[in-house]
Design an enzyme around this catalytic site. Structure first.
Site, PDB file in Angstrom:
ATOM      1  N   LYS A 128      55.473  53.482  29.775  1.00 58.56           N
ATOM      2  CA  LYS A 128      55.622  52.501  30.846  1.00 58.56           C
ATOM      3  C   LYS A 128      54.812  52.997  32.031  1.00 58.56           C
ATOM      4  O   LYS A 128      54.896  54.157  32.411  1.00 58.56           O
ATOM      5  CB  LYS A 128      57.089  52.329  31.243  1.00 58.56           C
ATOM      6  CG  LYS A 128      57.274  51.318  32.374  1.00 58.56           C
ATOM      7  CD  LYS A 128      58.737  51.055  32.684  1.00 58.56           C
ATOM      8  CE  LYS A 128      58.848  50.059  33.825  1.00 58.56           C
ATOM      9  NZ  LYS A 128      60.253  49.728  34.129  1.00 58.56           N
TER      10      LYS A 128
ATOM     11  N   ASP B  61      66.998  54.932  33.508  1.00 61.91           N
ATOM     12  CA  ASP B  61      65.859  55.739  33.927  1.00 61.91           C
ATOM     13  C   ASP B  61      66.343  57.079  34.485  1.00 61.91           C
ATOM     14  O   ASP B  61      67.375  57.133  35.135  1.00 61.91           O
ATOM     15  CB  ASP B  61      65.066  55.029  35.021  1.00 61.91           C
ATOM     16  CG  ASP B  61      64.298  53.819  34.519  1.00 61.91           C
ATOM     17  OD1 ASP B  61      64.554  53.378  33.393  1.00 61.91           O
ATOM     18  OD2 ASP B  61      63.441  53.323  35.251  1.00 61.91           O
TER      19      ASP B  61
ATOM     20  N   LYS C 179      57.517  57.360  31.486  1.00 61.98           N
ATOM     21  CA  LYS C 179      57.099  56.463  32.565  1.00 61.98           C
ATOM     22  C   LYS C 179      56.323  57.255  33.607  1.00 61.98           C
ATOM     23  O   LYS C 179      56.688  58.383  33.932  1.00 61.98           O
ATOM     24  CB  LYS C 179      58.342  55.818  33.175  1.00 61.98           C
ATOM     25  CG  LYS C 179      58.095  54.823  34.272  1.00 61.98           C
ATOM     26  CD  LYS C 179      59.423  54.217  34.721  1.00 61.98           C
ATOM     27  CE  LYS C 179      59.260  53.390  35.974  1.00 61.98           C
ATOM     28  NZ  LYS C 179      60.537  52.850  36.450  1.00 61.98           N
TER      29      LYS C 179
END
Length: 162
Positions: A92, A1, A63
């Site tokens: 996400k 991430d 995300k």
């Protein structure tokens, strides 16, 4: 991430953002890169632009957030991301998915992964199980002689971990 460079996004320096994202995708070397926008810090226009950049950067996911911001992700944030992503990048959602209705709405918008704290998931599970409690209680009572007095503990342990 990786968290997107929010300063560059907010200043409209999209070429610099795209360059950073492409470098991150190259370093990921085929592993799925999830780029976090922190949507609660961005305007709708910035969310849309940032999602577009992620979609063309080579990242696997966009995300909504880390889940550590004071404001939660909203369904509107997901709608803006979905409109910009157009299926070119997976989505996400995290940091605000607190109930089943929100989760299902996100799925309808194309979200395929969720960051949900275990407490939220447990409360949702218990809400689903509540109508079944008389049946579960009867099952547990019937199984007590077979499994001993610690059956509740083991049952809940397995229920939570599986």
């Amino acid at each position: 991430d990786a968290v997107i460079n929010i300063g560059l996004v907010k200043s409209g320096r999209y070429n610099a953002v795209l360059s950073e994202l492409r470098q991150l995708a190259a370093v990921a070397d085929g592993r799925p890169l999830k780029v976090i926008l922190e949507t609660t810090c961005l305007t709708e226009q910035e969310i849309s632009a940032a999602t577009e950049l992620v979609a063309v950067s080579g990242a696997a996911y966009v995300k909504t957030g880390t889940g550590f911001m004071p404001s939660p992700t909203t369904l509107r944030h997901i709608e803006v991301m979905a409109a910009a992503a157009k299926g070119r990048v997976k989505m996400k959602a995290a940091g605000g998915i607190r109930n089943l209705d929100m989760l299902l709405a996100c799925v309808r918008l194309g979200v395929s992964r969720f960051g949900i704290k275990w407490q939220s998931a447990l409360f949702q599970l218990l809400a689903v199980l509540r109508p079944l409690m008389p049946y579960l209680h009867a099952l547990i009572e019937g199984c007590m002689p077979l499994f001993g007095s610690q059956f509740w503990y083991h049952f809940l342990y397995l229920l939570i971990l599986t």
